[in-house]
Design a protein around this motif. Structure first.
Motif, mmCIF file in Angstrom:
data_model
loop_
_atom_site.group_PDB
_atom_site.id
_atom_site.type_symbol
_atom_site.label_atom_id
_atom_site.label_comp_id
_atom_site.label_asym_id
_atom_site.label_seq_id
_atom_site.Cartn_x
_atom_site.Cartn_y
_atom_site.Cartn_z
ATOM 1 N N LEU A 56 0.829 -1.205 0.000
ATOM 2 C CA LEU A 56 0.000 0.000 0.000
ATOM 3 C C LEU A 56 0.864 1.256 0.000
ATOM 4 C CD1 LEU A 56 -2.958 -0.896 2.402
ATOM 5 C CD2 LEU A 56 -3.087 -0.404 -0.045
ATOM 6 N N ASN A 57 1.971 1.213 0.712
ATOM 7 C CA ASN A 57 2.878 2.357 0.711
ATOM 8 C C ASN A 57 3.500 2.542 -0.673
ATOM 9 O OD1 ASN A 57 4.463 4.500 2.004
ATOM 10 N ND2 ASN A 57 6.197 3.120 1.702
ATOM 11 N N GLN A 58 3.856 1.439 -1.321
ATOM 12 C CA GLN A 58 4.390 1.524 -2.680
ATOM 13 C C GLN A 58 3.348 2.098 -3.635
ATOM 14 O OE1 GLN A 58 5.826 -2.354 -3.790
ATOM 15 N NE2 GLN A 58 7.197 -2.513 -2.029
ATOM 16 N N ALA A 59 2.097 1.666 -3.465
ATOM 17 C CA ALA A 59 1.024 2.184 -4.309
ATOM 18 C C ALA A 59 0.821 3.677 -4.070
ATOM 19 C CB ALA A 59 -0.267 1.421 -4.041
ATOM 20 N N LYS A 60 0.910 4.088 -2.810
ATOM 21 C CA LYS A 60 0.750 5.512 -2.497
ATOM 22 C C LYS A 60 1.820 6.341 -3.193
ATOM 23 C CE LYS A 60 1.988 7.153 1.517
ATOM 24 N NZ LYS A 60 2.035 7.481 2.968
ATOM 25 N N GLN A 61 3.052 5.871 -3.167
ATOM 26 C CA GLN A 61 4.131 6.600 -3.817
ATOM 27 C C GLN A 61 3.919 6.671 -5.329
ATOM 28 O OE1 GLN A 61 6.192 8.285 -1.949
ATOM 29 N NE2 GLN A 61 5.216 7.339 -0.147
#
Length: 445
Positions: free
Chosen positions: A150-155
């Motif tokens: 999810l953090n990768q997707a946010k970035q």
């Protein structure tokens, strides 16, 4: 007119018209009703008739009617009504953008509503607006947004929005620099098949009104390529419907057989109706790994059949595969085969195309399958691709003993091009091909 047509019974939708024309021929000295009917079958068209009607002063006036035409008073009662509802299926619902529509009178009436695209930035989905950033659920979700995928997707989403900002700042009224367009395409294509998101991430990043919609809405006077606009719209529509799964076979329960005939749609998956005319929420070039996925997304209504429609409503969509019949596919024009029968009577699927050609006059959605002539450049290299709306303009009988007809389909103008050429707009995308090959490794494609 091809004389071979007279060797087979006419399509059911034409019988009443022909009977009326044949009666007119009898009354005007052309012989028996059988003689007149035979003349009609072979292409004779009676002249326009005059029908008396009463004017305002009580005197009879004349109105022009074709043989078999319904008088104006009757046609107003029986003709499909046009409404302004954007609901393609005639049911009361809230669409993915959160706006409500009144229920149409009947499902049949609603089928004739023309498809319209929203212009400008569409309103955010209702569920999106219901999320309060200060709510406990949102605060709990924020903890997960800073971890793992999810953090990768946010970035990725923030990077996409930053790229849009750069385009709007430096390229108003112009086509952005090639490197920016390349990055935007890649970000959108990766998001379609690889990016793991949820509703809280969409709300936090404001990816709808302040992200994807800025690419296709046209309010910022940046000349984005049309294919990028279409792909952004496709991603927007899916996420707005809260479909966040990236598995190409989402909503499909796969069987053990390799030919995929045992696959079925999960009964708990949200149902999409295929019973409508026009494009609906599809975009030119939209791609699927299997035909069952086109049913899941409301593009086609048959998991195996090539023609989908309803009696007296004609055909809604066709799949061009070319693996059974000798279709002639030239891209913007196709000679498409109906289905063969066991006798000399047209099949139900063939009759649907008869109805579309002669009475319904609505375009059909055309989906091309990879299971065609490998040398034909218009077929996708794998899976199936939506290629636009085609009018059914004529037909001819090619095999009377099995009632095999060919129908001439002509692509409507003012549509984006078919996405078959070897360029950046080609579908399936490189990311879709990679995901498809992984399905093959699992034995699911």
């Amino acid at each position: 007119m091809d004389p071979r047509r007279s060797q087979l019974p006419p399509p059911p939708g034409l019988v009443r018209q022909m009977e009326n024309d044949a009666q007119w021929l009898k009354e005007n000295g052309f012989g028996t009703p059988e003689d007149g009917f035979r003349r009609v079958l072979n292409g004779y068209k009676p002249p326009v008739q005059e029908q008396p009607r009463m004017g305002r002063n009580g005197e009879a006036s004349r109105s022009r009617l074709e043989p078999g035409q319904i008088p104006a008073q009757q046609s107003q009662r029986s003709a499909p009504k046009t409404t302004t509802s954007a609901n393609a299926f005639g049911s009361s619902h809230t669409n993915t953008f959160g706006s409500s529509h009144k229920q149409a009178a009947t499902q049949e009436d609603s089928l004739f509503i023309p498809d319209t695209r929203q212009t400008g930035i569409p309103p955010n989905p209702a569920w999106h607006e219901d999320i309060n950033l200060s709510d406990r659920a949102m605060k709990d979700a924020m903890k997960d947004l800073n971890k793992g995928s999810l953090n990768q997707a946010k970035q990725k989403l923030l990077s996409l929005k930053d790229c849009i900002d750069r385009c709007e700042k430096d390229y108003k009224g112009r086509v952005p620099a090639p490197e920016l367009i390349k990055k935007l395409r890649e970000d959108v294509h990766i998001a379609e098949v690889q990016l793991t998101v949820n509703k809280y991430l969409c709300r936090k990043t404001r990816i709808f009104d302040n992200g994807l919609a800025r690419i296709f809405a046209g309010q910022y006077r940046v000349k984005y390529p049309w294919d990028l606009q279409e792909d952004s719209r496709q991603l927007y529509t899916r996420w707005a419907a809260q479909i966040f799964e990236v598995d190409l076979l989402r909503g499909i329960i796969t069987g053990k057989e390799k030919d995929r005939n045992a696959d079925r749609i999960d009964p708990n998956w949200p149902k999409e109706s295929c019973k409508y005319y026009g494009q609906g929420n599809l975009v030119i070039g939209q791609w699927w790994p299997t035909q069952l996925c086109t049913v899941r997304d409301g593009a086609h209504g048959a998991a195996q059949g090539g023609i989908y429609g309803e009696k007296d409503k004609g055909a809604y969509s066709v799949v061009i595969s070319g693996n059974v019949y000798d279709d002639v596919d030239n891209g913007n024009e196709v000679w498409y085969s109906g289905t063969e029968s066991k006798d000399n009577k047209p099949t139900g699927a063939t009759e649907r195309l008869f109805e579309t050609c002669t009475t319904i006059k609505q375009p059909v959605r055309v989906i091309r399958s990879c299971r065609g002539d490998k040398k034909n450049p218009y077929h996708p290299e794998m899976g199936l691709r939506y290629d636009g709306l085609y009018d059914v303009v004529e037909f001819r009988c090619v095999k009377p003993e099995t009632a095999l007809y060919k129908f001439r389909l002509v692509r409507q103008q003012k549509q984006f091009p078919i996405r078959y050429e070897d360029n950046e707009a080609r579908r399936p995308t490189a990311q879709e091909i990679d995901a498809y090959l992984k399905l093959r490794e699992r034995g699911c494609a």
